[in-house]
Write a protein that holds these residues in place. Sequence first.
Motif, PDB file in Angstrom:
ATOM      1  N   PHE A   1      -9.202   4.857  -0.029  1.00  0.00           N
ATOM      2  CA  PHE A   1      -8.551   4.234   1.126  1.00  0.00           C
ATOM      3  C   PHE A   1      -9.142   4.793   2.417  1.00  0.00           C
ATOM      4  O   PHE A   1      -9.522   4.046   3.324  1.00  0.00           O
ATOM      5  CB  PHE A   1      -7.042   4.515   1.063  1.00  0.00           C
TER       6      PHE A   1
ATOM      7  N   SER B   1       0.835  -1.206   0.000  1.00  0.00           N
ATOM      8  CA  SER B   1       0.000   0.000   0.000  1.00  0.00           C
ATOM      9  C   SER B   1       0.866   1.250   0.000  1.00  0.00           C
ATOM     10  O   SER B   1       0.521   2.258  -0.627  1.00  0.00           O
ATOM     11  CB  SER B   1      -0.958  -0.001   1.195  1.00  0.00           C
TER      12      SER B   1
ATOM     13  N   ALA C   1      -4.962  -2.422   5.112  1.00  0.00           N
ATOM     14  CA  ALA C   1      -3.572  -2.832   5.306  1.00  0.00           C
ATOM     15  C   ALA C   1      -2.985  -2.388   6.648  1.00  0.00           C
ATOM     16  O   ALA C   1      -2.534  -3.214   7.447  1.00  0.00           O
ATOM     17  CB  ALA C   1      -2.713  -2.320   4.144  1.00  0.00           C
TER      18      ALA C   1
ATOM     19  N   TYR D   1       1.984   1.785  -3.609  1.00  0.00           N
ATOM     20  CA  TYR D   1       0.914   2.359  -4.431  1.00  0.00           C
ATOM     21  C   TYR D   1       0.698   3.837  -4.124  1.00  0.00           C
ATOM     22  O   TYR D   1       0.439   4.634  -5.028  1.00  0.00           O
ATOM     23  CB  TYR D   1      -0.387   1.603  -4.195  1.00  0.00           C
ATOM     24  N   ARG D   2       0.788   4.217  -2.840  1.00  0.00           N
ATOM     25  CA  ARG D   2       0.456   5.604  -2.505  1.00  0.00           C
ATOM     26  C   ARG D   2       1.566   6.577  -2.866  1.00  0.00           C
ATOM     27  O   ARG D   2       1.352   7.785  -2.842  1.00  0.00           O
ATOM     28  CB  ARG D   2       0.093   5.721  -1.028  1.00  0.00           C
TER      29      ARG D   2
ATOM     30  N   SER E   1       1.589  -7.700  -5.403  1.00  0.00           N
ATOM     31  CA  SER E   1       0.398  -7.747  -4.558  1.00  0.00           C
ATOM     32  C   SER E   1      -0.148  -9.157  -4.458  1.00  0.00           C
ATOM     33  O   SER E   1      -0.615  -9.588  -3.384  1.00  0.00           O
ATOM     34  CB  SER E   1      -0.682  -6.812  -5.121  1.00  0.00           C
TER      35      SER E   1
ATOM     36  N   CYS F   1      -6.324  -1.828  -0.737  1.00  0.00           N
ATOM     37  CA  CYS F   1      -5.270  -1.596   0.257  1.00  0.00           C
ATOM     38  C   CYS F   1      -5.811  -1.049   1.578  1.00  0.00           C
ATOM     39  O   CYS F   1      -5.061  -0.956   2.554  1.00  0.00           O
ATOM     40  CB  CYS F   1      -4.236  -0.606  -0.296  1.00  0.00           C
ATOM     41  N   SER F   2      -7.092  -0.701   1.618  1.00  0.00           N
ATOM     42  CA  SER F   2      -7.612   0.036   2.771  1.00  0.00           C
ATOM     43  C   SER F   2      -7.492  -0.661   4.126  1.00  0.00           C
ATOM     44  O   SER F   2      -7.365   0.025   5.139  1.00  0.00           O
ATOM     45  CB  SER F   2      -9.066   0.457   2.518  1.00  0.00           C
TER      46      SER F   2
ATOM     47  N   SER G   1      -8.010  -7.422  -0.514  1.00  0.00           N
ATOM     48  CA  SER G   1      -6.754  -7.252  -1.260  1.00  0.00           C
ATOM     49  C   SER G   1      -6.842  -7.561  -2.751  1.00  0.00           C
ATOM     50  O   SER G   1      -6.164  -6.895  -3.552  1.00  0.00           O
ATOM     51  CB  SER G   1      -5.651  -8.099  -0.623  1.00  0.00           C
TER      52      SER G   1
ATOM     53  N   ALA H   1      -7.048  -4.641  -5.120  1.00  0.00           N
ATOM     54  CA  ALA H   1      -5.833  -3.900  -5.463  1.00  0.00           C
ATOM     55  C   ALA H   1      -5.162  -4.518  -6.682  1.00  0.00           C
ATOM     56  O   ALA H   1      -4.639  -3.795  -7.551  1.00  0.00           O
ATOM     57  CB  ALA H   1      -4.874  -3.891  -4.273  1.00  0.00           C
TER      58      ALA H   1
END
Length: 422
Positions: A68, A32, A125, A35-36, A184, A122-123, A92, A95
Motif C-alpha cells: 500500500f 481498505s 483509496a 483489510y488493514r 469490494s 487498496c493503495s 481496485s 484487491a
Amino acid sequence: MSAPTPQPNHAPGPAAAVWAMLLALTAGFALSNAYRTVAAILAAPLSAEQGLSPQALGIFAGSFHLMFGAMQLFMGIAIDLWGVRRTVLLASPLAIVGAVISATAPGYGTLLIGQSLIGIGCSPAFLACTVFISRHFPASRFASVSGIAMTVGTLGMLFTGTPLAWLVQSTSWRMAFTVLAVMSAIAWLCIWRTVHEPALPASTNARKENIGEAVARFGSLFMIPHTWGIVALGFVCYAAFISLRGLWLGPLLISRYGYSLVQSGNVALVLSLVALCGPMAFGRLDPGPAHRRRWLVVCTLLFSVLFAMIGFTHNAWGNIAAALAIGFLSGYLILQYADVRNAYPAALTGRAMAAFTMAMFLGIAAMQWFTGLIASMAEARALEPFGPVMYGIAALLVLAALAFTLLPSPPKHPAALQPHQS
C-alpha cells in the motif's frame, strides 16, 4: 510527480453530486480499513492452523501496508495523469483478486501474495479521497471535510470487530476474505456508477509530464528541509494505532486476559466506534496553522503515554480504557494532513500528500514487522510479549515527536517555495 493540479475551489456540478462522489470513494477507503485491521481477528486462528510465530504474523499484517505504501508514488502519478476515477477503477480489482487468493490460500506464502495484491488494490483509496477534497472543496474546509471522509471510511473497521469475529468463529478465517471480496466488488460498482470527474482544462493537460519526469519531481520533494519532519511523524503515529487495532489487540485480550474471539471482537468494535468520532472532532477543533504543529506534538506524546500504560498495567479494563482513548486520539491524523496541505504551495500539494501517505503506510509495515520481532524475541526469553511491544511503540512515538520538533519547520509563507526549487 506533478501535483494533482488543484482545480478552482468550486464543485464540478451540484453540491449533492460532489458529496455523492466523495461518499462512493470513501466506500473504497472503508474496505481498505477493513483489510488493514483484519489481522487482529485472524491472528489467533491463523496461528493455530498455520503455526505462525508472532514475527510471521507481523509480516503477514505488514505485507498489506508495505505494498500500500510503496504504491503511493505510482498512484499519485496515475491520479495526476489519468484522474481519480480511472485510477481507482483500474487498481481496485487487484484487491478482489487478492482477497480470493487469501480465501483459498494453501499456505503462508500464498497468504502473503494475497495480502500484497490487496495492498496494491487498496493503495489509491485514501489518496483519491484527499485529492478529490482538495480539488472540489475550499481550502478552509479541507480539515473538516477530510474528517468526515475519514469517519465514514473508519466504518470499515466495524466489520473487523464483532461481525468478523462471529463469522470466523462460526465458519473459518477463509470466509472473512470471501465476504471482503464480495464487499469490494460492490464498492467498485458504486464508484463506477457514481464518480465522474469533469475533464481537466486544456492548459492543465498541456502541463502533464511523462512518468520519468513525474518520479523525478516527486523525489525532489525530499530536497525541501521541512519534508523530513513531516515524514518522520507520519511514519510512526498512524502506524501505532493500526498496530494496536489491526494486529495486537486481539492477541493481547485473548492471551493476557483469556477473552474469547468474539469478546475480543466486541472490544475491537467499540474501539472502532470510538475511532469514528476522532477525525470529525479534530477536524472541527483544528486550531489553524499557528498552533496546529504544537497540537501534533502534544497528541503524539499523549499517544506514547497511553501505549506505555497498556504495557505496564495488567488490568483488562485499564487496558481497554487506554485502547479506547488511543482510538479517539487517532483522529488527530486529520491535523497531520491539514499540516501537509499548509506546508507546501498549491503546485506541490498533491505530491506532498502522496509522500505523506506513502510514509504513513510504509511506517505501518515497518512497525508491524518491528513489533512482531520484539514479540518473538520476548517469547524466546520466556517473557510476556505485549509489554515489550507496547513499550517499543511508545518509544518510537517519543522519537517521532522529537524529530518533528527539532527538524526544520515549514516557512510561514509556503507559496514562496516554487516547484522548480523543490
